[in-house]
Motif scaffolding. Structure first.
Motif, PDB file in Angstrom:
ATOM      1  N   VAL A  50       0.756  -1.239  -0.057  1.00 36.44           N
ATOM      2  CA  VAL A  50       0.261  -0.615   0.208  1.00 36.44           C
ATOM      3  C   VAL A  50       0.538   1.784   0.553  1.00 36.44           C
ATOM      4  O   VAL A  50       1.851   1.068   0.554  1.00 36.44           O
ATOM      5  N   TRP A 101      -2.797  -1.378 -11.394  1.00 36.06           N
ATOM      6  CA  TRP A 101      -3.491  -0.378 -10.533  1.00 36.06           C
ATOM      7  C   TRP A 101      -4.347   0.361 -10.951  1.00 36.06           C
ATOM      8  O   TRP A 101      -5.961   0.389 -10.636  1.00 36.06           O
ATOM      9  N   ASP A 156      -2.080  -1.657  -3.499  1.00 41.82           N
ATOM     10  CA  ASP A 156      -2.501  -0.693  -3.346  1.00 41.82           C
ATOM     11  C   ASP A 156      -3.653  -0.557  -4.402  1.00 41.82           C
ATOM     12  O   ASP A 156      -4.260   0.715  -5.385  1.00 41.82           O
TER      13      ASP A 156
END
Length: 446
Positions: free
Chosen positions: A148, A382, A389
């Protein structure tokens, strides 16, 4: 007899703040720069077309600057594990220096060369020159890599501040006899049939001098409004340093210290440097980032059969979705796309067209001047929801709402895709969103 030092340039095409070059200069022996176009080593990913264009021009300037200092740049093509030892033998080099790389195949190559040369009695040393925080130096309390961003960046900021940049050498000793070098033109890095690089030439000036100039310009003119305007693609508020950092024409240490020494509010800008660090941290620990889902649950995602016409419409900016088409045409013309628009076009490909993120990653790899082995797949994963994250899969960017929010007067769309509003969309945004969420049920079950 003198024993020259070889400096193996890779993604660090600069003289300033180059620890490998500094080590060679401090040895007080002749310095020979070398760049190896390695498309032969196992696992090394060949460069995309836009990257090859940039590399040609950056190498040309590096060669010029090394000659100004009294040294030389030798170009060789082939597997680095063959080229470097051969060049050491040709020149009688007593030392070889380089700045570290962090991809899996590259680390294996470098370790093998280092062991082999040391076994032959050659001094070899590698240095930190491309990242503020090397990936193994940032660990969770449990000793694992971070997954993260915010805790990762907080942990980085608790470490000692990034070192000060090193000045470029005032002069370098050249070899008495220059080793044979390939002709850069014969590498055919520039497109010719057809020459599609007109927009790149108009937009960019590769090289260390231009990189430094752009950093000064950004901090003087744009940094003050960066946090407010960076999401507006027509505002021109972004730094445009990403290709400079990708090719190492300027180091992150130079950027960091120039930013914190400026009068501008740079917290948001520094966090973008942190995001770059996070991408490389992730790639270091997960070398297959460009081909495998970081979150294995996404292996169960039921991608439908690829529809080539849909993919081509996206690639060519012919989807009938104005913001998407504008972004894809900016990319094709200039080798670059505004970051907010990158997220929008990626979400549209993966979640509205239901095309595997790897197809988008490959297209960006070929067309972006700043595509590198970490940031490109990291950011695609992502958006796809499969990475570190990652944005939740159910967060699907609506390109129409994004345009209203970040391009409210339509300046960006008018510049790059003035005809887009006349095209029927190739997909219904609401219906395709529902289909994507239905497909995601397979991941949730997994």
């Amino acid at each position: 007899m003198t024993s020259p030092s070889l400096v193996w340039f890779r993604d660090d095409l600069r003289l300033a703040d180059n620890p490998a070059l500094r080590a060679a200069a401090d040895r007080d022996e002749p310095v020979i720069g070398v760049y190896v176009l390695d498309e032969a080593s196992p696992g090394v990913r060949p460069l995309g077309g836009a990257a090859r264009w940039w590399l040609h021009h950056s190498l040309s300037e590096l060669d010029e600057r090394l000659r100004e200092k009294g040294s030389v740049l030798v170009l060789r093509r082939g597997a680095a594990s063959d080229v470097l030892p051969a060049l050491v033998g040709e020149t009688g080099a007593g030392a070889v220096f380089w700045n570290r790389r962090y991809g899996g195949p590259e680390r294996e190559i470098d370790a093998g060369i280092k062991d082999g040369l040391r076994g032959d009695g050659v001094e070899v040393a590698s240095f930190a020159g491309s990242l503020l925080y090397e990936p193994w130096t940032v660990r969770t309390g449990a000793g694992t890599p971070y997954g993260v961003f915010t805790p990762f960046w907080n942990a980085c900021r608790q470490l000692p501040a990034p070192r000060a940049p090193l000045p470029e050498p005032r002069e370098l000793r050249g070899p008495g006899r220059h080793p044979a070098s390939d002709d850069l033109a014969e590498w055919e890095l520039l497109p010719t049939s057809p020459d599609w690089a007109g927009g790149l030439r108009e937009r960019w000036e590769p090289g260390e001098r231009a990189a430094k100039a752009r950093l000064r310009e950004f901090l003087a003119d744009d940094a003050a409004g960066y946090d407010r305007a960076r999401d507006e693609p027509a505002a021109g508020a972004t730094s445009l340093l990403s290709p400079r950092l990708r090719w190492g024409e300027i180091s992150p240490y130079e950027v960091w210290h120039a930013a914190v020494s400026s009068d501008a509010p740079v917290g948001g800008f520094l966090s973008e440097l942190g995001w770059r660090e996070f991408a490389w941290h992730t790639l270091f620990h997960f070398p297959d980032l460009a081909t495998k889902n970081l979150r294995s649950a996404f292996d169960a995602f039921p991608w439908p059969r690829l529809r080539p016409t849909m993919l081509r419409a996206w690639q060519h900016g012919e989807t009938g979705i104005p913001l998407v088409d504008a972004g894809m045409r900016e990319l094709w013309t200039t080798g670059f796309m505004h970051n907010r628009v990158r997220m929008v076009v990626a979400s549209f490909l993966v979640k509205n067209l239901l095309i595997d993120w790897r197809h988008g990653e490959e297209w960006f790899w070929d067309t972006l001047v700043d595509a590198d082995a970490a940031n490109n797949p990291f950011n695609w994963q992502w958006v796809a929801g499969s990475g570190a994250d990652a944005a939740p899969y159910f967060r699907i960017f609506n390109p129409e709402l994004q345009a209203k929010k970040f391009d409210p007067d339509g300046r960006y769309v008018r510049e790059w895709a003035p005809d887009a509003t006349a095209r029927p969309p190739i997909v219904d945004l609401a219906a395709s969103r529902k289909a994507a969420l239905a497909a995601y049920d397979a991941v949730k079950r997994a």
